[in-house]
Write a protein that holds these residues in place. Sequence first.
Motif, mmCIF file in Angstrom:
data_model
loop_
_atom_site.group_PDB
_atom_site.id
_atom_site.type_symbol
_atom_site.label_atom_id
_atom_site.label_comp_id
_atom_site.label_asym_id
_atom_site.label_seq_id
_atom_site.Cartn_x
_atom_site.Cartn_y
_atom_site.Cartn_z
ATOM 1 N N ASN A 91 0.806 -1.233 0.000
ATOM 2 C CA ASN A 91 0.000 0.000 0.000
ATOM 3 C C ASN A 91 0.837 1.281 0.000
ATOM 4 O O ASN A 91 0.331 2.350 0.320
ATOM 5 C CB ASN A 91 -0.939 0.012 1.218
ATOM 6 N N VAL A 92 2.145 1.159 -0.291
ATOM 7 C CA VAL A 92 3.005 2.360 -0.258
ATOM 8 C C VAL A 92 2.687 3.270 -1.448
ATOM 9 O O VAL A 92 2.229 2.809 -2.503
ATOM 10 C CB VAL A 92 4.499 1.978 -0.256
ATOM 11 N N ARG A 93 2.997 4.576 -1.250
ATOM 12 C CA ARG A 93 2.713 5.543 -2.301
ATOM 13 C C ARG A 93 3.938 5.915 -3.109
ATOM 14 O O ARG A 93 3.847 6.497 -4.167
ATOM 15 C CB ARG A 93 2.100 6.809 -1.668
ATOM 16 N N SER A 100 12.133 1.953 2.695
ATOM 17 C CA SER A 100 12.205 2.051 4.160
ATOM 18 C C SER A 100 11.665 0.763 4.793
ATOM 19 O O SER A 100 12.256 0.216 5.731
ATOM 20 C CB SER A 100 11.394 3.257 4.637
ATOM 21 N N LEU A 101 10.544 0.270 4.268
ATOM 22 C CA LEU A 101 9.960 -0.986 4.772
ATOM 23 C C LEU A 101 10.851 -2.181 4.438
ATOM 24 O O LEU A 101 10.968 -3.124 5.227
ATOM 25 C CB LEU A 101 8.563 -1.188 4.176
ATOM 26 N N ALA A 102 11.507 -2.122 3.261
ATOM 27 C CA ALA A 102 12.421 -3.205 2.852
ATOM 28 C C ALA A 102 13.592 -3.313 3.832
ATOM 29 O O ALA A 102 14.040 -4.419 4.174
ATOM 30 C CB ALA A 102 12.913 -2.946 1.439
ATOM 31 N N LYS A 103 14.068 -2.152 4.269
ATOM 32 C CA LYS A 103 15.175 -2.140 5.249
ATOM 33 C C LYS A 103 14.731 -2.727 6.583
ATOM 34 O O LYS A 103 15.489 -3.436 7.250
ATOM 35 C CB LYS A 103 15.675 -0.695 5.453
ATOM 36 N N GLU A 104 13.496 -2.411 6.979
ATOM 37 C CA GLU A 104 12.946 -2.963 8.222
ATOM 38 C C GLU A 104 12.850 -4.492 8.132
ATOM 39 O O GLU A 104 13.187 -5.216 9.064
ATOM 40 C CB GLU A 104 11.555 -2.372 8.509
#
Length: 259
Positions: A91-93, A100-104
């Motif tokens: 759901n990222v824009r 950022s989520l990939a790094k998490e």
Amino acid sequence: MANTKELNVEEKLRALYSLQLIDSKIDEIRNVRGELPLEVEDLEDEVTGLSKRLEKLNGDLDTIDHQIKEKKNNIEEFKSSIKKYAEQQKNVRNNREFNSLAKEIEFQELEIQLSEKHIKEMKAQLEGKKAVVAETKEKLAAKENHLKHKKAELSDIMAETEKEENFLLEKSAEYRAKIEERLLAAYDRIRGNVRNGLAVVSIERGASAGSFFTIPPQTQMEIAGRKKIITDEHSGRILVDSVLAEEEKEKMEQLFATL
């Protein structure tokens, strides 16, 4: 104490040598028993030490087991976070949010790898501790069994020797009552100063028993004459002739045979 003054020198020497034989017999009983309480005490200390060690090892096992469970729970939390971040990525824009989520996700995966490595290390540690626990249990069981037998042995010896020792103590008191206080004090002093407790010894092969120092022939004749109390100039022990010694030994052996 009135009859002590009536004893002549020979009677005093006989009383002293008999007292020595009785006291040596008491020493012998106490020496046999004396080693066992120390053995029992040492074994009790070893058993206590091994029990405490086993308690600590079992505590360590519980701690490691708890830590492994914690790491496994953490892995489940990391997996849950990865699943959550993966859903959010849908759901990222923009790319910045996606990266950022990939790094998490990557960080959570590294945490899982690290936790799995720690679990592997702790499991190896756990197996090592379990081997030590098994070895310690084996040692403890052997020591407890040894202690049980030594306690039984001590109990048996105490039961066997108590009556004998009490009888000998009574006889020792009887002979002590025959000897004048000054001579008795000298006897006790010499006994306290020598390692084997022998205050009165006989002449053997021209020397006092247990000594290498030859006694002059004139002194030997005086000792055999039994007219005065003679002490060894080297050891300070009271000396008696071998004939008197043998006679008193025979008499004491008959007494000891009744025990």
